[in-house]
Design an enzyme around this catalytic site. Structure first.
Site, short mmCIF file in Angstrom:
data_model
loop_
_atom_site.label_atom_id
_atom_site.label_comp_id
_atom_site.label_asym_id
_atom_site.label_seq_id
_atom_site.Cartn_x
_atom_site.Cartn_y
_atom_site.Cartn_z
N ARG A 10 -3.57 0.97 -6.06
CA ARG A 10 -2.33 0.19 -6.25
C ARG A 10 -1.63 0.63 -7.55
O ARG A 10 -0.40 0.62 -7.64
CB ARG A 10 -2.62 -1.31 -6.28
CG ARG A 10 -3.57 -1.75 -7.39
CD ARG A 10 -3.72 -3.26 -7.44
NE ARG A 10 -4.73 -3.67 -8.39
CZ ARG A 10 -4.68 -4.79 -9.10
NH1 ARG A 10 -3.65 -5.61 -8.97
NH2 ARG A 10 -5.66 -5.11 -9.93
N GLU A 58 7.97 -13.00 2.83
CA GLU A 58 7.70 -11.64 3.29
C GLU A 58 8.56 -11.23 4.49
O GLU A 58 9.01 -10.08 4.59
CB GLU A 58 6.22 -11.47 3.62
CG GLU A 58 5.29 -11.58 2.43
CD GLU A 58 4.97 -13.00 2.01
OE1 GLU A 58 4.30 -13.18 0.98
OE2 GLU A 58 5.39 -13.94 2.72
N HIS A 109 -4.11 -4.59 -1.89
CA HIS A 109 -5.15 -5.60 -1.73
C HIS A 109 -5.66 -5.69 -0.29
O HIS A 109 -5.87 -6.77 0.26
CB HIS A 109 -4.67 -6.97 -2.20
CG HIS A 109 -4.39 -7.04 -3.67
ND1 HIS A 109 -3.39 -6.30 -4.26
CD2 HIS A 109 -4.97 -7.77 -4.66
CE1 HIS A 109 -3.36 -6.54 -5.56
NE2 HIS A 109 -4.31 -7.42 -5.83
N ASP A 117 -10.88 -13.25 -3.72
CA ASP A 117 -9.79 -13.91 -3.02
C ASP A 117 -10.22 -14.44 -1.65
O ASP A 117 -9.53 -15.27 -1.06
CB ASP A 117 -8.60 -12.96 -2.86
CG ASP A 117 -7.85 -12.76 -4.16
OD1 ASP A 117 -8.23 -13.41 -5.17
OD2 ASP A 117 -6.91 -11.96 -4.20
N ARG A 167 -7.18 -2.87 -4.37
CA ARG A 167 -7.21 -3.60 -5.64
C ARG A 167 -8.26 -3.00 -6.58
O ARG A 167 -8.04 -2.91 -7.79
CB ARG A 167 -7.56 -5.06 -5.38
CG ARG A 167 -7.76 -5.90 -6.63
CD ARG A 167 -8.29 -7.26 -6.28
NE ARG A 167 -8.38 -8.16 -7.43
CZ ARG A 167 -8.90 -9.38 -7.39
NH1 ARG A 167 -9.34 -9.86 -6.25
NH2 ARG A 167 -8.94 -10.12 -8.48
#
Length: 313
Positions: A10, A58, A109, A117, A167
């Site tokens: 990323r 989004e 991610h 998460d 990530r």
């Protein structure tokens, strides 16, 4: 691989966007209130007038990117994979895929390595979703060098592109200046007993596994297949002919991803035994990324176990 440089892809995405932005005034970036996490904030700092924060919306972001592309701009729409591929699927399909617009989706991610998460954000279905859209290019880089080259290639390609970035920091396995071509895989290690075809963070794991297998007398070929669609069918068939056995490795469900893409080619053109290393039709769970990956078998150690059993060692 503790002494190997590690960088999250990323980060590579954000840096390359900024580098390309300096060269191309028609490049614009959209984000869904996650610029710090997706690293598009790097581009935002350099080119604030060409960065658009669409908020936690989004679907609207995808439609805005589609509209921008019709004016000659080259938009990179960015969010977490769960939201870019999952929440906005209808808009990606109907507003970008159907009219075949020149929009690039940078999804960060992805996979289990999101870690803490948890299952709601650990998107292991994005390859399957994006592969199902006609004309969509789907890619997942192995490291920083390939990620930056991939973003450049995506800009130069005319048409819709989906790229997944991670990530977690991953080992850099490529030399600077590597040649990246959409739709082409690469042989990183030659071998004759089993071909290990991997992408994303699983490439480094496959390389580590190949070293252990060599010590056990199993000569594994390692292929980095960063482009899942269009798949490098010629390389898949060549590897299958040479080795007679294939293992696919991906940080994705075994349903609909790299493994199924490889199996589809082989079943039609060269029936070959295949083992798929990936998420086994289950959701992930919260925890440190390394521990989650280990729990679900996305490690060099598990690849070694599969290969030894496969080769009867």
């Amino acid at each position: 691989m503790a002494d190997v440089k590690k960088i999250a892809t990323r980060e590579s995405y954000g840096k390359e966007l900024a580098a390309l932005g300096a060269e191309h005034e028609n490049l614009v970036v959209l984000d869904a209130d996650l610029a710090g996490a997706t690293k598009t904030a790097i581009f935002q700092k350099a080119f604030p007038d060409r960065h658009f924060d669409c908020g936690i919306a989004e679907a609207d972001m995808i439609c805005a990117a589609a509209g921008m592309s019709t004016t000659g701009l080259v938009p990179f729409a960015s969010s977490f994979a769960m939201f870019a591929a999952g929440r906005a699927f209808e808009q990606v399909r109907n507003s970008i895929g159907y009219p075949h617009l020149n929009v690039k989706i940078g999804a960060t991610h992805g996979g289990l390595s999101v870690g803490e998460d948890g299952a709601s954000h650990q998107c292991c279905e994005d390859f399957a979703l994006m592969r199902s859209i006609p004309g969509m290019v789907v890619m997942s880089p192995a490291d920083d060098v390939e990620a930056r080259a991939m973003v450049k290639a995506a800009y130069e390609y005319v048409g819709p592109v989906y790229m997944r970035f991670g990530r977690a920091a991953v080992p850099v396995v490529h030399e600077e200046g590597m040649k990246f071509e959409i739709g082409k895989g690469e042989v990183l290690v030659d071998g004759t007993d089993v071909a290990i075809i991997a992408n994303g963070l699983m490439v480094a794991e496959a390389l580590e596994a190949a070293k252990t297998l060599e010590e056990a007398g199993i000569h594994a070929m390692v292929i980095n297949m960063a482009t899942i669609k269009p798949l490098d069918e010629e390389l898949v068939l060549s590897a299958a002919r040479k080795c007679g056995k294939v293992i696919t490795c991906e940080e994705h469900s075994i349903i609909g991803g790299l493994g199924e893409a490889v199996c589809a080619v082989l079943s039609e053109k060269l029936p070959t035994p295949v083992r798929r290393v990936g998420v086994q039709d289950t959701f992930g769970r919260s925890g440190p990324a390394s521990e989650v990956l280990k729990k679900y078998g996305l490690t060099a150690e598990h690849i070694v176990e599969v290969a030894k059993d496969f080769c009867g060692k």
